[in-house]
Structure formats: structure tokens, C-alpha cells
Design a protein around this motif. Structure first.
Motif, PDB file in Angstrom:
ATOM      1  N   GLY A  92       0.821  -1.198   0.000  1.00  0.00           N
ATOM      2  CA  GLY A  92       0.000   0.000   0.000  1.00  0.00           C
ATOM      3  C   GLY A  92       0.853   1.244   0.000  1.00  0.00           C
ATOM      4  N   VAL A  93       0.194   2.366  -0.130  1.00  0.00           N
ATOM      5  CA  VAL A  93       0.854   3.671  -0.213  1.00  0.00           C
ATOM      6  C   VAL A  93       0.507   4.455   1.044  1.00  0.00           C
ATOM      7  N   ILE A  94       1.509   5.105   1.639  1.00  0.00           N
ATOM      8  CA  ILE A  94       1.308   5.863   2.867  1.00  0.00           C
ATOM      9  C   ILE A  94       1.832   7.282   2.700  1.00  0.00           C
ATOM     10  N   GLY A  95       1.404   8.161   3.586  1.00  0.00           N
ATOM     11  CA  GLY A  95       1.913   9.520   3.624  1.00  0.00           C
ATOM     12  C   GLY A  95       2.921   9.689   4.744  1.00  0.00           C
ATOM     13  N   PHE A  96       3.479  10.897   4.856  1.00  0.00           N
ATOM     14  CA  PHE A  96       4.450  11.175   5.907  1.00  0.00           C
ATOM     15  C   PHE A  96       3.893  10.886   7.302  1.00  0.00           C
ATOM     16  N   ASP A  97       2.601  11.094   7.472  1.00  0.00           N
ATOM     17  CA  ASP A  97       2.013  10.915   8.798  1.00  0.00           C
ATOM     18  C   ASP A  97       2.040   9.478   9.277  1.00  0.00           C
ATOM     19  N   GLU A  98       2.239   8.525   8.360  1.00  0.00           N
ATOM     20  CA  GLU A  98       2.256   7.106   8.718  1.00  0.00           C
ATOM     21  C   GLU A  98       3.642   6.489   8.714  1.00  0.00           C
ATOM     22  N   ILE A  99       4.672   7.258   8.446  1.00  0.00           N
ATOM     23  CA  ILE A  99       5.966   6.648   8.179  1.00  0.00           C
ATOM     24  C   ILE A  99       6.530   5.914   9.396  1.00  0.00           C
ATOM     25  N   ASN A 100       6.387   6.466  10.583  1.00  0.00           N
ATOM     26  CA  ASN A 100       6.905   5.773  11.767  1.00  0.00           C
ATOM     27  C   ASN A 100       6.123   4.496  12.049  1.00  0.00           C
ATOM     28  N   ALA A 101       4.802   4.571  11.961  1.00  0.00           N
ATOM     29  CA  ALA A 101       3.989   3.370  12.118  1.00  0.00           C
ATOM     30  C   ALA A 101       4.300   2.355  11.025  1.00  0.00           C
ATOM     31  N   GLY A 102       4.659   2.848   9.842  1.00  0.00           N
ATOM     32  CA  GLY A 102       5.034   1.953   8.761  1.00  0.00           C
ATOM     33  C   GLY A 102       6.244   1.113   9.103  1.00  0.00           C
ATOM     34  N   PHE A 103       7.195   1.705   9.805  1.00  0.00           N
ATOM     35  CA  PHE A 103       8.367   0.928  10.207  1.00  0.00           C
ATOM     36  C   PHE A 103       8.045  -0.042  11.335  1.00  0.00           C
ATOM     37  N   ARG A 136       6.442  -4.302   1.416  1.00  0.00           N
ATOM     38  CA  ARG A 136       6.914  -3.034   0.889  1.00  0.00           C
ATOM     39  C   ARG A 136       5.779  -2.014   0.908  1.00  0.00           C
ATOM     40  N   GLN A 137       5.893  -1.070   1.825  1.00  0.00           N
ATOM     41  CA  GLN A 137       5.007   0.078   1.843  1.00  0.00           C
ATOM     42  C   GLN A 137       5.701   1.194   1.076  1.00  0.00           C
ATOM     43  N   ILE A 138       4.940   1.957   0.317  1.00  0.00           N
ATOM     44  CA  ILE A 138       5.522   3.013  -0.495  1.00  0.00           C
ATOM     45  C   ILE A 138       5.091   4.367   0.068  1.00  0.00           C
ATOM     46  N   LEU A 139       6.064   5.172   0.447  1.00  0.00           N
ATOM     47  CA  LEU A 139       5.805   6.537   0.886  1.00  0.00           C
ATOM     48  C   LEU A 139       5.567   7.407  -0.339  1.00  0.00           C
ATOM     49  N   ALA A 140       4.464   8.136  -0.334  1.00  0.00           N
ATOM     50  CA  ALA A 140       4.170   9.119  -1.386  1.00  0.00           C
ATOM     51  C   ALA A 140       4.365  10.502  -0.782  1.00  0.00           C
ATOM     52  N   PRO A 141       5.542  11.115  -0.964  1.00  0.00           N
ATOM     53  CA  PRO A 141       5.852  12.377  -0.275  1.00  0.00           C
ATOM     54  C   PRO A 141       4.922  13.533  -0.622  1.00  0.00           C
ATOM     55  N   HIS A 142       4.323  13.509  -1.811  1.00  0.00           N
ATOM     56  CA  HIS A 142       3.448  14.596  -2.238  1.00  0.00           C
ATOM     57  C   HIS A 142       1.968  14.281  -1.991  1.00  0.00           C
ATOM     58  N   GLY A 143       1.711  13.214  -1.267  1.00  0.00           N
ATOM     59  CA  GLY A 143       0.334  12.839  -0.976  1.00  0.00           C
ATOM     60  C   GLY A 143      -0.057  11.586  -1.727  1.00  0.00           C
ATOM     61  N   ILE A 144      -0.938  10.815  -1.119  1.00  0.00           N
ATOM     62  CA  ILE A 144      -1.375   9.549  -1.715  1.00  0.00           C
ATOM     63  C   ILE A 144      -2.211   9.834  -2.956  1.00  0.00           C
ATOM     64  N   PRO A 145      -1.842   9.209  -4.090  1.00  0.00           N
ATOM     65  CA  PRO A 145      -2.602   9.443  -5.323  1.00  0.00           C
ATOM     66  C   PRO A 145      -4.075   9.081  -5.146  1.00  0.00           C
TER      67      PRO A 145
END
Length: 380
Positions: free
Chosen positions: A349-360, A370-379
Motif C-alpha cells: 500500500g501507499v502511505i503519507g508522511f504521517d504514517e511513516i513511523n507506524a510503517g516501520f 513493501r510500503q511506499i511513501l508518497a511524499p506529495h500525498g497519496i494518489p
């Protein structure tokens, strides 16, 4: 240029990371690119165990550092001396830039360039220095010369490989690490041949790429070994012929039984000493053990020298899939588009910056590949 980036300032914080927040989302400033550098608008960046090993302290790095080494995006600015990449190109990052002049590069092995480790250990680009500052003007280090957990990244031209524009960038994000390391270890490092028997230890994002690579290489038997039954089920769906949980006390015997006495190739993607011990044990006379996983610093693997000689086994490390990125990433993309290397199956899935710590947290627990960070916002 100012943008958002995920900055690691303290290594070794306790989990859950969703509470301790090792990665802070900050405003960072990027310098203009040097003569041989480019600026990339990051579309997607994969959360990888190599990032986790820096966050938890298993791999020593100096901080503060803008994290991220696997990703893809669009070139928005180029340096004065860059002639083979242009604004608007879509690119995948690769995490081991090469100088092109050292002994390793001249022998056709840019993945182990002699100049790259010095820059990486300093958190600098291979062209020298950092291009990142925090809001107070303090230097921030680059991770592996990439630092793609950010909206934009300044990298050396050698850190990007141009890819087809019709490949979705979210999917392209995994080619520069997970796919390159996993598939490359099979086809370049171990050189698996049709009809051979293979055991793959550790089937996270990289190991599953290894499973797919072994199938592409024509391996007759592909044994997957992991601690997580869900990952083993995924391995079976991607081509593993047999799957065993690593906690099974009869693991070695069961692998030998499944492979008519043992495997020709044992591939370690776990970076764990018990995995290496088992890999050595199940490899037949004349076979090869190839390890691409990174164990914590100081970990040592022992074997009986006489057994190594009398059974003519080989033990070999494989860094970055022994790949030549500008050759291999386009090859692997073509295999994906033909449907024989379904790397999209790795994406959770795709995550934003707000989820990055929980993603780890999810990555560390085995709940995600593999979670994908979308730095400009989730499409949308």
C-alpha cells in the motif's frame, strides 16, 4: 528549494515507533545541483529493512540524516555537465553510485565501487559534501546518496536510472533495491541455472524478489524459509515449490528431503546467522552459499574449514545483487512488463508522511513487505 523530508536524529529509539517517532517530518532546504547532479521530484519511496537497520542501530550511521534509499520520481533540474538525463525523465534511484575509475568499476563491478563507501559513511554525495540543510541551516546527511524520504532529492547523476514513462512510479520505486538485490543475487551473484535446486532464506521484499528471480532463471525446485507463515504463503504464490518455517527443528532434514539430498544454491536474504548455518548445512557438495542479507555489525559466521574444502562448497557475499544498475534495472522492468516478474505483488500500500513511523513498526513486525511513501500525498 525548500520541501518536506523525514529526518532521523536519534538512533536506537524503542518501539513502537509510532510513539517514539524516530523520524521527524521537517522543512529542509536543498542546494542547487552540482555539475554532475540532478534534482528529482520523488513520487514513491519504499520502506526497506536497510532503512530499519539504521533506525534501530544495527547498521552504524551518523545522524542527523534524511532517510530513504529506494524510490522513483521525475527529474526537475539537471546540473550543467549532465547530458544523458533530461528534465522530465522518469527515473529509479539506485543506492550505490560508482566513480567509474577505480579498480572495481574498471573490472565491470560498479556495485562494489571503491569510492562509494567513503561517501556513504560520511553521509555525503560521491561528488563531495551534503546538499541538505535543516530549518536552522545545519547540515543533514544523505542516506546512501539518495535520501528519498522527501518531496525532492538532490543526487549524483549516477544514482538514477532512466525508466519508461509508462511504468507507474509507485511500482518503479521498488526496482532500485528490493528487485535489484533479490533478482540480481539469483541471476548475477549465484548464477542459478535451469534445473537447479535453490533454497531462499528470508522472504521479505528482497527474498520474494529472489523467489521470482529463481523462477525466471529456471530453477527446478525453489524452497522458501522464513519465520512468518504469511510470507511463506506469498512465496508459494510467487513460485516457491516448498515452504518451511525456520523454527521447525527438522528444517535441515526437510529441505534435504525436498531437494533430493540438498540444494545447489542456498541464498541468504535474512542477514541472520542461524539462516547462514542452515544454508551451509543443506548445500550439496560443490554447491554455493550466497549471502545478500546484512547482519548486525560484528556478527560472525563460522564453518569447519576441512568440510569446506572436502565438499568443495563456496561461500560468497553479494552486494546490490552484483548488478550494473543501468543494465539490470531496465532488464528487470522488461521482465515485469512481460508478466514474468510480478513485483507489484510486493506492494502493501501507499502511505503519507504521517504514517511513516507506524510503517516501520509494521515492517519490523513482519506485517508488511513493501510500503511506499508518497511524499506529495497519496494518489487519488
Amino acid at each position: 528549494m525548500t520541501c518536506k523530508g523525514a529526518v532521523l536524529r536519534t538512533i536506537g529509539l524503542a518501539q513502537p515507533y509510532a510513539e517514539t517517532m524516530p523520524l521527524s517530518i521537517e522543512q529542509i532546504t536543498l542546494a542547487s545541483p552540482g555539475a554532475l547532479e540532478v534534482v528529482v521530484k520523488v513520487a514513491g519511496a519504499g520502506l526497506c529493512h536497510s532503512d530499519l537497520s539504521v533506525i534501530n542501530g544495527h547498521r552504524g550511521r551518523d545522524v542527523p540524516m534524511v532517510m530513504g534509499h529506494e524510490g522513483a520520481g521525475e527529474v526537475v533540474e539537471i546540473g550543467a555537465a549532465v547530458t544523458d538525463v533530461k528534465v522530465g525523465d522518469h527515473v529509479a534511484f539506485q543506492f550505490s553510485v560508482s566513480c567509474g575509475r577505480c579498480r572495481a568499476c574498471l573490472s565491470g563491478r560498479p556495485n562494489i565501487c571503491e569510492a562509494a563507501p567513503a561517501a556513504r559513511s560520511k553521509g555525503e554525495l560521491i561528488s563531495g559534501g551534503s546538499r541538505i540543510r535543516d530549518a536552522d541551516g545545519n547540515v543533514l546527511r544523505h542516506q546512501a546518496g539518495v535520501s528519498c524520504f522527501a518531496e525532492y532529492s538532490v543526487v549524483h547523476r549516477g544514482s538514477v536510472v532512466v525508466i519508461d514513462k509508462d511504468l507507474p512510479l509507485i511500482e518503479a520505486a521498488v526496482f532500485g533495491c528490493a528487485v535489484m538485490t533479490g533478482v540480481g543475487t539469483v541471476v548475477n551473484g549465484a548464477r542459478v541455472s535451469p534445473g537447479e535446486r535453490v533454497a531462499i532464506y528470508g522472504v521479505g521484499g528482497v527474498g520474494l524478489s529472489g523467489v521470482m528471480g529463481a523462477r525466471v532463471a529456471g530453477a527446478e525446485t525453489i524452497v522458501a524459509i522464513d519465520l512468518d507463515d504469511a510470507k511463506l504463503a506469498k512465496a508459494a504464490s510467487l513460485g516457491a515449490t516448498h515452504c518451511f518455517n525456520a523454527t521447525d527443528p527438522e528444517l535441515d532434514a526437510k529441505v534435504r528431503e525436498a531437494t533430493d539430498g540438498g540444494v545447489d544454491h542456498a541464498l541468504d536474504f535474512a542477514g541472520a546467522l542461524p539462516a547462514l548455518k542452515s544454508a551451509y548445512a543443506v548445500t550439496v557438495r560443490g554447491g554455493r552459499i550466497t549471502t545478500a542479507g546484512l547482519a548486525p555489525l560484528g556478527a560472525q559466521f563460522a564453518f569447519e574449514q576441512g568440510d569446506l574444502v572436502s565438499n568443495e562448497k563456496s561461500i560468497c557475499g553479494c552486494y546490490m545483487g552484483s548488478c550494473v544498475p543501468v543494465r539490470d534495472i531496465p532488464r528487470f522492468v522488461k521482465l515485469y512488463r512481460k508478466g514474468v516478474l510480478p513485483v507489484n505483488e510486493l506492494l502493501d500500500g501507499v502511505i503519507g508522511f504521517d504514517e511513516i513511523n507506524a510503517g516501520f513498526d509494521r515492517l519490523a513486525s513482519g506485517a508488511a513487505l513493501r510500503q511506499i511513501l508518497a511524499p506529495h500525498g497519496i494518489p487519488g
